[in-house]
Design a protein around this motif. Sequence first.
Motif, PDB file in Angstrom:
ATOM      1  N   VAL A 189      -7.637  95.653 101.444  1.00 22.39           N
ATOM      2  CA  VAL A 189      -7.475  94.211 101.241  1.00 22.39           C
ATOM      3  C   VAL A 189      -8.785  93.532 101.643  1.00 22.39           C
ATOM      4  O   VAL A 189      -9.543  94.053 102.458  1.00 22.39           O
ATOM      5  CB  VAL A 189      -6.289  93.625 102.044  1.00 22.39           C
ATOM      6  CG1 VAL A 189      -4.973  94.122 101.494  1.00 22.39           C
ATOM      7  CG2 VAL A 189      -6.416  93.929 103.516  1.00 22.39           C
ATOM      8  N   SER A 194      -5.468  92.154  97.824  1.00 14.94           N
ATOM      9  CA  SER A 194      -5.929  93.431  97.294  1.00 14.94           C
ATOM     10  C   SER A 194      -6.640  93.175  95.964  1.00 14.94           C
ATOM     11  O   SER A 194      -6.550  92.083  95.386  1.00 14.94           O
ATOM     12  CB  SER A 194      -4.741  94.370  97.069  1.00 14.94           C
ATOM     13  OG  SER A 194      -3.926  93.872  96.013  1.00 14.94           O
ATOM     14  N   VAL A 240      -3.725 100.386 101.451  1.00 13.34           N
ATOM     15  CA  VAL A 240      -4.416  99.696 100.370  1.00 13.34           C
ATOM     16  C   VAL A 240      -5.543  98.868 100.979  1.00 13.34           C
ATOM     17  O   VAL A 240      -5.393  98.339 102.095  1.00 13.34           O
ATOM     18  CB  VAL A 240      -3.448  98.795  99.567  1.00 13.34           C
ATOM     19  CG1 VAL A 240      -2.868  97.687 100.439  1.00 13.34           C
ATOM     20  CG2 VAL A 240      -4.135  98.211  98.341  1.00 13.34           C
TER      21      VAL A 240
END
Length: 198
Positions: A140, A97, A138
């Motif tokens: 990545v 990330s 999230v």
Amino acid sequence: MTTDETDGSMADREEINYDPASSRYHVYECPDCDNVVLALGRDEPPMSCHGESMVRVTDPDITVKPPDVKQVLLQAFGLPKAGLDICLCVIGEGPLSANEVAETLGYDRSTVTRYLNKLVDLGLLRRSELNREGGGVVNVYHSIDLERMRRETLIGFYVWAGEAAALIEDANITKQEYLDENPNRELPDIFWEAFPDD
């Protein structure tokens, strides 16, 4: 053709001549016109012109400063050291990330995010969404296939080199037009100061 380099290490490097006998690339030209091409890793002419094979250039009268990979990435892709560091970090340790890259490299997260997005736009990295254990997602970042990266960076450089070659050709045409219109004058010491900015 040489240029002043802002990087001291580049400025100290010796100039080099194009050596067709030992080069990994070859320059070919048409014997009948001004057509010139660059071929990487080939022993035979890559194309013909006017129905005839192009001829390998063997006697250029020009020296250049040897390229540096960081300078090439900066010039061709607008990718300075931070961008290169971020790209190599994801290639070596990804998927990561933006926060993980920032922590690994000690860079500001906003800087990392900006370069990650640029690297995705350039086709050097890819982005996907990862579901977090506690909920939410999230972004990545992953490395792309190495063969694809090789292709994309080479094509990107050729596009940049083509634009640079077009600028050189435009400069030569402008210079010739100036000399044709002013047959009794020499070129000004600083040639481009004679022309207004477009």
